[in-house]
Write a protein that holds these residues in place. Structure first.
Motif, short mmCIF file in Angstrom:
data_model
loop_
_atom_site.label_atom_id
_atom_site.label_comp_id
_atom_site.label_asym_id
_atom_site.label_seq_id
_atom_site.Cartn_x
_atom_site.Cartn_y
_atom_site.Cartn_z
N ASP A 58 0.87 -1.17 0.00
CA ASP A 58 0.00 0.00 0.00
C ASP A 58 0.92 1.22 0.00
O ASP A 58 1.46 1.57 1.03
CB ASP A 58 -0.81 -0.02 1.31
N LEU A 59 1.10 1.84 -1.16
CA LEU A 59 2.07 2.94 -1.27
C LEU A 59 1.34 4.25 -1.50
O LEU A 59 0.18 4.27 -1.92
CB LEU A 59 3.02 2.66 -2.45
N ASP A 60 2.03 5.34 -1.24
CA ASP A 60 1.45 6.66 -1.51
C ASP A 60 1.68 6.96 -3.00
O ASP A 60 2.82 7.07 -3.44
CB ASP A 60 2.16 7.67 -0.60
N ALA A 61 0.56 7.09 -3.73
CA ALA A 61 0.69 7.23 -5.19
C ALA A 61 1.49 8.48 -5.58
O ALA A 61 2.28 8.45 -6.52
CB ALA A 61 -0.69 7.27 -5.83
N GLN A 62 1.27 9.56 -4.83
CA GLN A 62 1.98 10.80 -5.16
C GLN A 62 3.49 10.67 -4.89
O GLN A 62 4.30 11.10 -5.71
CB GLN A 62 1.42 11.95 -4.32
N ALA A 63 3.82 10.03 -3.78
CA ALA A 63 5.24 9.82 -3.46
C ALA A 63 5.89 8.95 -4.54
O ALA A 63 7.04 9.17 -4.92
CB ALA A 63 5.38 9.17 -2.08
N MET A 64 5.13 7.97 -5.04
CA MET A 64 5.67 7.08 -6.08
C MET A 64 5.94 7.82 -7.39
O MET A 64 6.81 7.44 -8.16
CB MET A 64 4.71 5.92 -6.34
N GLN A 65 5.16 8.89 -7.63
CA GLN A 65 5.40 9.71 -8.84
C GLN A 65 6.78 10.37 -8.75
O GLN A 65 7.40 10.64 -9.77
CB GLN A 65 4.35 10.83 -8.98
N GLY A 66 7.21 10.62 -7.51
CA GLY A 66 8.45 11.38 -7.30
C GLY A 66 9.71 10.53 -7.24
O GLY A 66 10.80 11.09 -7.10
N ILE A 67 9.61 9.21 -7.34
CA ILE A 67 10.83 8.39 -7.24
C ILE A 67 11.66 8.51 -8.53
O ILE A 67 11.14 8.90 -9.57
CB ILE A 67 10.51 6.89 -6.93
N SER A 68 12.94 8.15 -8.41
CA SER A 68 13.83 8.29 -9.57
C SER A 68 13.46 7.27 -10.64
O SER A 68 12.81 6.26 -10.36
CB SER A 68 15.28 8.07 -9.14
N SER A 69 13.91 7.51 -11.86
CA SER A 69 13.55 6.58 -12.94
C SER A 69 14.24 5.22 -12.72
O SER A 69 13.69 4.19 -13.09
CB SER A 69 13.84 7.16 -14.31
N ALA A 70 15.42 5.22 -12.07
CA ALA A 70 16.08 3.95 -11.77
C ALA A 70 15.24 3.15 -10.77
O ALA A 70 15.05 1.93 -10.92
CB ALA A 70 17.47 4.20 -11.19
N GLN A 71 14.72 3.84 -9.76
CA GLN A 71 13.86 3.17 -8.76
C GLN A 71 12.58 2.64 -9.40
O GLN A 71 12.11 1.55 -9.11
CB GLN A 71 13.50 4.14 -7.63
N ARG A 72 12.03 3.46 -10.31
CA ARG A 72 10.80 3.05 -11.00
C ARG A 72 11.04 1.80 -11.83
O ARG A 72 10.26 0.85 -11.81
CB ARG A 72 10.31 4.20 -11.89
N GLN A 73 12.17 1.81 -12.56
CA GLN A 73 12.50 0.65 -13.40
C GLN A 73 12.66 -0.61 -12.55
O GLN A 73 12.22 -1.69 -12.94
CB GLN A 73 13.78 0.91 -14.18
N GLU A 74 13.30 -0.43 -11.39
CA GLU A 74 13.50 -1.56 -10.49
C GLU A 74 12.15 -2.08 -10.00
O GLU A 74 11.90 -3.30 -9.96
CB GLU A 74 14.37 -1.10 -9.31
#
Ligand SMILES: O=C(O)CCC(=O)C(=O)O
Ligand SMILES: [Fe+2]
Length: 240
Positions: A58-74
């Motif tokens: 259960d993650l914060d959707a807005q916070a997830m928008q702000g993660i780095s592209s490397a983190q997103r890819q992972e």
């Protein structure tokens, strides 16, 4: 807020009996629907929910928008490699907020829908349609599927939840079949038996347990697949 549809109970009941599912068009009246859609469009606090290593996230959707592209890819790599059942979509927990007392103040139209779903006329309609006199209440969440979001095949059966049937009330305008996001049902051999596309103000209703999935919303789709979804359940509401 009141039920709009002059539901043909006999027709819907025979569909449920024969196919285990039906759709009720024009579920809300149009003024209520407009106010509801305006309120939903203004919600800016969403959870991003998923399942990794067999555990619900259960993650914060807005916070997830702000993660780095490397983190997103992972994150996407791990999601793609998840061996079992998983999902990715956003939600706004109507039922939990109702029980914590926060729903009415923050999102009064959602509080009205929740009250309607739990009203005597709706519960009575569901008892008749589903041949389930024990139905006592409905839970609910608002869900938002954006590009790349999906829900793998599952059957909604959870020990102790007493779910009789699932419902999905679509709040999406003009959803296109090529965008994905279909609610799919299956033959026993695993092939697709039917696809329900999001249709504004239509309530899809289907018996539990029945295997179904939400197909992935295609990349680059800007539209949101919005729905109020949950289960009609037996007994008294135990709270979350
Ligand atoms: O959104 C849908 O069409 C179905 C959702 C669903 O199956 C679920 O939340 O369990
Ligand atoms: Fe489901």
């Amino acid at each position: 807020m009141q039920l709009n549809s002059q539901v043909n109970v006999q027709a819907a009941q025979s569909e449920i009996r024969q196919q285990g599912r039906t759709r009720l068009a024009n579920f809300l009246n149009s003024d209520d629907l407009s106010a509801l859609c305006r309120e939903v469009d203004a919600i800016n606090q969403w959870n991003l929910v998923s399942r990794l290593q067999g555990r619900h996230l259960d993650l914060d959707a807005q916070a997830m928008q702000g993660i780095s592209s490397a983190q997103r890819q992972e994150f996407y790599r791990r999601l793609a490699e998840e061996p079992g059942f998983t999902y990715l979509f956003e939600n706004y927990p109507i039922y939990d907020k109702w029980h914590s007392g926060a729903l009415k103040a923050t999102t009064p139209q959602l509080a009205k829908v929740f009250t309607l779903l739990n009203s005597a006329p709706v519960l009575q309609l569901m008892r008749e349609l589903l041949d389930a006199p024990d139905i006592g209440f409905a839970d609910a969440q608002l869900t938002r599927y954006r590009a790349g979001h999906f829900l793998d095949k599952h059957d909604d059966a959870v020990e102790g939840k007493s779910r009789v049937a699932a419902y999905v009330l679509s709040l999406s305008h003009g959803w296109q079949p090529q965008w994905g996001g279909a609610l799919e049902f299956y033959h026993p051999d695993g092939s697709v038996s039917e696809r329900f596309l999001p249709q504004l103000n239509t309530l899809s209703l289907f018996a539990v347990p029945v295997p179904h999935a939400v197909t992935r919303v295609k990349a680059d789709i800007q539209a949101h697949r919005l729905s109020i979804t949950g289960w009609f359940r037996c007994g008294e509401d135990p709270g979350p």
